[in-house]
Design a protein around this motif. Structure first.
Motif, mmCIF file in Angstrom:
data_model
loop_
_atom_site.group_PDB
_atom_site.id
_atom_site.type_symbol
_atom_site.label_atom_id
_atom_site.label_comp_id
_atom_site.label_asym_id
_atom_site.label_seq_id
_atom_site.Cartn_x
_atom_site.Cartn_y
_atom_site.Cartn_z
ATOM 1 N N VAL A 120 -29.571 -115.572 86.436
ATOM 2 C CA VAL A 120 -29.952 -114.171 86.202
ATOM 3 C C VAL A 120 -31.246 -114.020 85.407
ATOM 4 O O VAL A 120 -31.740 -112.909 85.221
ATOM 5 N N ASP A 123 -34.399 -112.315 87.224
ATOM 6 C CA ASP A 123 -34.102 -110.917 87.582
ATOM 7 C C ASP A 123 -34.023 -110.047 86.327
ATOM 8 O O ASP A 123 -34.441 -108.885 86.333
ATOM 9 N N LEU A 124 -33.464 -110.625 85.258
ATOM 10 C CA LEU A 124 -33.361 -109.872 84.009
ATOM 11 C C LEU A 124 -34.748 -109.559 83.456
ATOM 12 O O LEU A 124 -35.034 -108.417 83.056
ATOM 13 N N ARG A 126 -37.489 -109.278 85.082
ATOM 14 C CA ARG A 126 -38.116 -108.256 85.938
ATOM 15 C C ARG A 126 -37.518 -106.881 85.651
ATOM 16 O O ARG A 126 -38.242 -105.886 85.589
ATOM 17 N N ALA A 127 -36.185 -106.830 85.481
ATOM 18 C CA ALA A 127 -35.543 -105.540 85.210
ATOM 19 C C ALA A 127 -36.056 -104.939 83.904
ATOM 20 O O ALA A 127 -36.186 -103.722 83.788
ATOM 21 N N LEU A 128 -36.334 -105.797 82.951
ATOM 22 C CA LEU A 128 -36.849 -105.330 81.653
ATOM 23 C C LEU A 128 -38.366 -105.107 81.696
ATOM 24 O O LEU A 128 -38.949 -104.701 80.699
ATOM 25 N N ARG A 129 -38.973 -105.380 82.830
ATOM 26 C CA ARG A 129 -40.432 -105.252 83.019
ATOM 27 C C ARG A 129 -41.176 -106.089 81.965
ATOM 28 O O ARG A 129 -42.174 -105.651 81.396
#
Lengths: 172, 187
Positions: A120, A123-124, A126-129
């Motif tokens: 993860v 992806d994490l 990226r999700a947090l930018r």
């Protein structure tokens, strides 16, 4: 001898020093042992050993506001444990963070317990930018650390560098 | 003891100190007494105000730092007490306003309401000076002693679970952050 690379750890540590980092917060994990020891033995470095990685966000925020460059050494599971601090302190208040994250659970991982977090991690981020790149070859370590810090300071945001198996582990 | 009365009692001491507070009532009440550029209010990230104070105290060892913390926040970062104790900066005074409640989110009772003793926990973590006070006179005396002690102090101030009517003020988070950074640069 641990197969964690002393040579690569030294190159990473020297690159941090070259960018002016004078405070390192850390929670020990296998791949970070040499880096933490180098910080401990360096009289020019303030090493803060943490109970939990999220504390490091607050400590780095305080150091930044006080004018001192810092870096956080943690495992990717430490990133997972730091998310609210990253979002509600560093991102909310536009605080630069230079996070060096050992990328456990990637190809070659033998420890079953590391594999879920490994899956993860990207992806994490990226999700947090959170802008991130990889440290997987000694040739680009110094330049990537310097460039990551430059972006972190100009954007006033956290950035991450993933310390990869090919760099940190000599038993491939 | 009301927290705002405790803050008012030591407000004049804060003029030249670096002050970090937690969110909610503590931040709003200190601002209501008069904001200063050396005050930073960490309006979220519960638990990290003491870590921020540690980061400032370690990197500016000649500057006196005061953290105004709360029971709910400390309980979210109990491990942080052990990190404070480990590095025990002499220039850090850690005040914990303990109202036994998560006041700003509805007043739910915290574990200090059922007997958890934060001063004892801080002492057991290794903080060199700890204490608990219940009156304004005790608080003022203990705060002044902590400032002059030259040793890391965690001072638990038992206060009533009442606060201001609202928590949002007209000071934006980023305005506060950059003003505070500029203040630290000037010291």
């Amino acid at each position: 001898m641990s197969p964690v690379s002393v040579t690569s750890s030294r190159i990473v540590y020297d690159a941090l020093k070259a960018t002016g980092v004078r405070l390192v917060s850390a929670l020990p994990e296998t791949w970070l042992v040499h880096l933490i020891r180098m910080a401990e033995e360096d009289p020019e470095m303030i090493l803060v050993r943490l109970a939990k990685e999220e504390e490091g966000v607050g400590i780095s925020a305080g150091a930044h506001l006080a004018g001192v460059k810092s870096a956080m050494l943690m495992q990717n599971h430490g990133l997972l444990a730091s998310i609210n601090g990253i979002v509600s302190c560093a991102q909310l208040y536009r605080i630069p963070l230079l996070m060096l994250i050992s990328y456990r659970g990637e190809f070659g991982e033998r420890d079953p317990w590391q594999t879920e977090g490994g899956g993860v991690t990207e992806d994490l981020l990226r999700a947090l930018r959170i802008p991130f790149s990889y440290l997987d070859n000694v040739g680009h370590v110094a330049a990537r650390i310097a460039k990551a810090q430059t972006l972190s300071l100009s954007a006033n945001k956290p950035v991450a560098l993933l310390l990869c198996r090919d760099l940190m582990w000599e038993e491939n | 003891m009301l927290r705002i009365d405790a803050l008012r009692a030591v407000y004049d001491r804060l003029e030249h100190l670096v002050v970090v507070t937690i969110m909610g009532a503590v931040a709003a009440e200190l601002q209501s007494l008069g904001h200063r550029p050396n005050f930073f209010y960490l309006q979220h990230a519960m638990g990290l105000a003491s870590s921020m104070g540690l980061g400032i105290a370690l990197t500016k060892p000649d500057t006196q730092v005061v953290v105004f913390d709360g029971d709910g926040s400390v309980l979210m970062n109990l491990g942080g007490l052990t990190t404070l104790a480990r590095y025990r900066p002499k220039n850090l005074v850690h005040v914990v306003f303990d109202n036994e409640s998560l006041l700003s989110v509805g007043g739910f009772p915290t574990a200090t309401s059922t007997g958890s003793d934060l001063a004892a926990i801080a002492a057991a973590a290794g903080i060199p000076r700890t204490g608990a006070v219940r009156t304004i006179a005790e608080f003022t005396k203990a705060f002044d002693e902590a400032l002059s002690a030259g040793a890391l102090t965690t001072l638990v101030a038992k206060v009533d679970a009442v606060g201001p009517a609202q928590f949002v003020t007209d000071l934006s988070l980023l305005e506060n952050r950059f003003q505070f950074q500029r203040y630290l640069k000037s010291t």
